[in-house]
Design an enzyme around this catalytic site. Structure first.
Site, PDB file in Angstrom:
ATOM      1  N   GLU A   1     -10.482   6.706   4.504  1.00 11.69           N
ATOM      2  CA  GLU A   1      -9.462   6.126   5.380  1.00 11.69           C
ATOM      3  C   GLU A   1      -9.563   6.667   6.807  1.00 11.69           C
ATOM      4  OE1 GLU A   1      -6.341   6.193   1.697  1.00 11.69           O
ATOM      5  OE2 GLU A   1      -5.663   5.196   3.511  1.00 11.69           O
TER       6      GLU A   1
ATOM      7  N   ASP B   1       0.865  -1.167   0.000  1.00 13.29           N
ATOM      8  CA  ASP B   1       0.000   0.000   0.000  1.00 13.29           C
ATOM      9  C   ASP B   1       0.910   1.228   0.000  1.00 13.29           C
ATOM     10  OD1 ASP B   1      -3.233   0.545   1.566  1.00 13.29           O
ATOM     11  OD2 ASP B   1      -2.113   1.750   0.136  1.00 13.29           O
TER      12      ASP B   1
HETATM   13  C1  GLC Z   1      -4.349   4.367  -0.118  1.00 13.14           C
HETATM   14  C2  GLC Z   1      -5.259   3.206   0.210  1.00 13.14           C
HETATM   15  C3  GLC Z   1      -5.389   2.202  -0.909  1.00 13.14           C
HETATM   16  C4  GLC Z   1      -5.230   2.893  -2.251  1.00 13.14           C
HETATM   17  C5  GLC Z   1      -3.813   3.452  -2.330  1.00 13.14           C
HETATM   18  C6  GLC Z   1      -3.599   4.247  -3.628  1.00 13.14           C
HETATM   19  O1  GLC Z   1      -3.565   4.692   1.006  1.00 13.14           O
HETATM   20  O2  GLC Z   1      -4.969   2.491   1.398  1.00 13.14           O
HETATM   21  O3  GLC Z   1      -6.680   1.588  -0.791  1.00 13.14           O
HETATM   22  O4  GLC Z   1      -5.447   1.969  -3.306  1.00 13.14           O
HETATM   23  O5  GLC Z   1      -3.481   4.253  -1.221  1.00 13.14           O
HETATM   24  O6  GLC Z   1      -4.402   5.384  -3.639  1.00 13.14           O
END
Ligand code: GLC
Length: 610
Positions: A501, A309
């Site tokens: 988030e 991530d």
């Molecule tokens: C974010 C999220 C993830 C996402 C990634 C790219 O922090 O946790 O779900 O796909 O970054 O945006």
């Protein structure tokens, strides 16, 4: 030799001495092409991967393992470092946010990649989690929790089709979706990204989305976040919340609740899986070799590639970036989604392979998985995807109709005293409330901007739909509070701020605290003062605590986050379509004893809906 020439030469040496180490340390300048078999589209994927892998330097291999957020690139990085992937993080959009603007941007990136010795195309990823939500004008679908309520596998395929067509219109062939979290605690800011609390329903709905998007459109999906991201405990998360926290679970719970959606995703051919920021029993998933190498790649035989991530590896407890990177690669992560520290990560991989801290066959496993996906997607032939597959354009009526169907099927009728709903013909309705007339609030997070509700998406509001249905049924819509006494009944649309988030973590979940809209209670109180039947519609990413208010409501509808076609809500409220949605989660009485089901803290049970 003239003094001047000597000085000049000395100066030149100093400059070279300064620059060479920094740009030569991990550039791909040593790359050499020794075979062109990999370029032959008639050769099998295995042959192409083997041929290409065998001629890559360690710098080229490391480059393929890096995914860099576009804002952290300088002009020639793609060419100099042979980067394998780029992404747009939430809200990271081209200056001209149109299909043409995206295509121009991606053509520029791919052109740079084509100038590297082996000309390996980039794979570009975005979060198209409820439609192509980074594109201005895209159709925005209900977030997953509403699709969990709709519980319609065919609809999931239609949404995958529409999302794929709008993505291909912008040249993007990798979607960081579907989120297959099995959410347990509504205080979590990502609760709405989950298809619900039952792993079976999560699997049944995500499977068709995965196979449709990959098999029909050659777009790689990402099952995320591996795993137990939805099982974390309040207080263990980011800044004392719950997101990115710790799931204290037994091996049995892991295998019964949090692994099945991934087994299902692998069975449906998911080409990528994203690791969770969160921890299981205090081990960061990004450092959990047993979870990734033994269970996912071993037991489940996952053949795609594992992506970290966003900057996730930098949360690994270790004393240096080098150690974090070595831990992450050896845990089985194949590609690194990086922003600020991408060059240190790249250098660390190269250094660690040369030092033997990362074994050659681990790197070759990672790169062959990445190259396999690129060949399977046909990127060497169509770096911007295959536009022949597009049947309906961005924001076409077909895509909007799919979204309206999803909105209608997602609504859950939780209360309906004396069958006040559906609204009868010739009814005068007073419509109020802070979420009645905002496409931004209807869409929620991950819409044009990471947290949503900043740049306004194109779309229709719930109020637009009421006006439409009233005009078709001889009714009247009143929005002026001064005229409210003329109404036969009152509809109040309450809701939540947009969030994504950890920004959406909310300890209280009442109607007038945390992420609740500040106008909720005043709108309700004004409606109560009218002494007319009151219908409440809530626009939210999760249940909120309505226990103390619901007795004053004659009817209550949960609309979740319906997206850009919010006008479809009224089509059900006026009875043009029946209510179909059932709760994909347990609705709690209070926000003290959560998760609701485990604590028998139940106002409405899972799968309830009138
Ligand atoms: C974010 C999220 C993830 C996402 C990634 C790219 O922090 O946790 O779900 O796909 O970054 O945006």
């Amino acid at each position: 030799m003239k003094k001047k020439t000597l000085l000049f030469r000395l100066a030149a040496l100093v400059i070279l001495a300064v620059f060479i180490p920094s740009c030569s340390s991990s550039t791909i300048k040593e790359a050499k092409v020794s075979s062109k078999t990999y370029k032959d589209p008639k050769a099998s994927v295995e042959v192409r991967v083997k041929d290409l892998l065998s001629q890559l330097t360690v710098e080229e291999k490391a480059g393929q393992m890096l995914q860099v957020e576009r804002n952290y690139l300088s002009s020639s990085d793609i060419k100099n470092y042979g980067l394998g992937s780029l992404l747009s993080g939430g809200g990271s959009t081209p200056r001209e946010n149109s299909p043409e603007g995206w295509i121009d941007m991606l053509e520029g990136y791919q052109k740079q990649a084509s100038k590297t010795p082996h000309a390996i195309p980039l794979i570009y990823g975005v979060d198209a989690v409820h439609g192509h939500n980074s594109l201005l004008g895209a159709v925005i679908f209900p977030h997953n929790i509403g699709l969990g309520a709709a519980n319609d596998k065919e609809l999931m395929k239609e949404i995958a089709d529409a999302t794929s067509e709008e993505m291909l219109s912008t040249g993007i062939t990798w979607n960081f979706a579907p989120c297959v979290a099995v959410a347990q605690d509504p205080r979590w800011g990502r609760y709405y990204e989950s298809l619900g609390e039952d792993p079976q329903r999560v699997s049944e709905l995500s499977g068709p989305y995965i196979s449709e998007m990959q098999d029909k459109y050659n777009i790689a999906v990402t099952a995320k976040h591996y795993t137990a991201d939805g099982g974390t405990k309040w207080g263990t998360g980011y800044s004392g919340g719950i997101d990115q926290g710790n799931s204290s679970i037994s091996d049995e719970e892991l295998r019964k609740i949090y692994l099945p959606p991934y087994e299902n995703a692998v069975k449906n051919g998911a080409k990528t899986i994203m690791v969770s920021f969160s921890s299981i029993n205090d081990i960061k998933c990004h450092a959990n070799k047993h979870l990734i190498m033994d269970i996912l790649k071993g037991e489940m035989k996952f053949k795609g590639f594992v992506v970290s991530d966003y900057n996730g590896i930098h949360q690994i407890p270790a004393k240096s970036t080098y150690d974090k990177v070595v831990t992450a690669v050896n845990s089985g992560i194949d590609m690194f989604m990086e922003a600020d520290y991408w060059k240190q990560t790249l250098d660390s991989i190269i250094k660690a392979v040369k030092a033997g801290d990362i074994k050659q066959d681990r790197i070759d496993d990672a790169v062959s998985r990445i190259l396999t996906v690129k060949f399977e997607l046909g990127l060497f032939e169509n770096p911007l995807g295959n536009k022949q597959l597009i049947k309906n354009q961005v924001a076409s009526d077909a895509h909007k109709e799919t979204a309206k169907k999803a909105v209608r099927e997602s609504l859950v009728l939780l209360k309906n005293e004396n069958s006040i709903l559906p609204i009868k013909n010739n009814t005068k309705v007073f419509v109020s409330g802070p979420a009645s007339n905002s496409v931004g609030l209807q869409c929620g997070g991950w819409t044009l901007d990471w947290q949503g509700n900043k740049r306004q998406p194109v779309g229709n509001t719930i109020l637009d739909g009421f006006k439409q249905m009233a005009s078709q049924s001889g009714g009247e819509i009143i929005t002026d509070p001064e005229q409210a006494t003329k109404a036969d009944l009152s509809v109040v649309v309450i809701g939540e701020e947009s969030y994504a988030e950890y920004e959406g973590d909310d300890a209280s979940l009442t109607l007038d605290s945390g992420k609740a809209l500040s106008g909720n209670m005043s709108a309700l109180k004004f409606a109560y003062s009218l002494n007319k039947p009151t219908v409440v519609i809530m626009v939210s990413g999760r249940p909120r605590i309505v226990t103390d208010e619901i007795d004053k409501w004659n009817a209550f509808v949960e609309a979740w986050l319906p997206g850009s076609q919010g006008d479809a809500v009224a089509e059900v409220i006026y009875g043009k379509y029946g209510f179909k949605g059932k709760l994909p989660v347990t609705w709690p009485k209070d926000s003290k004893n959560l998760p609701a089901k485990a604590n028998n803290n139940i106002l409405f049970p899972y799968n309830f809906g009138l």
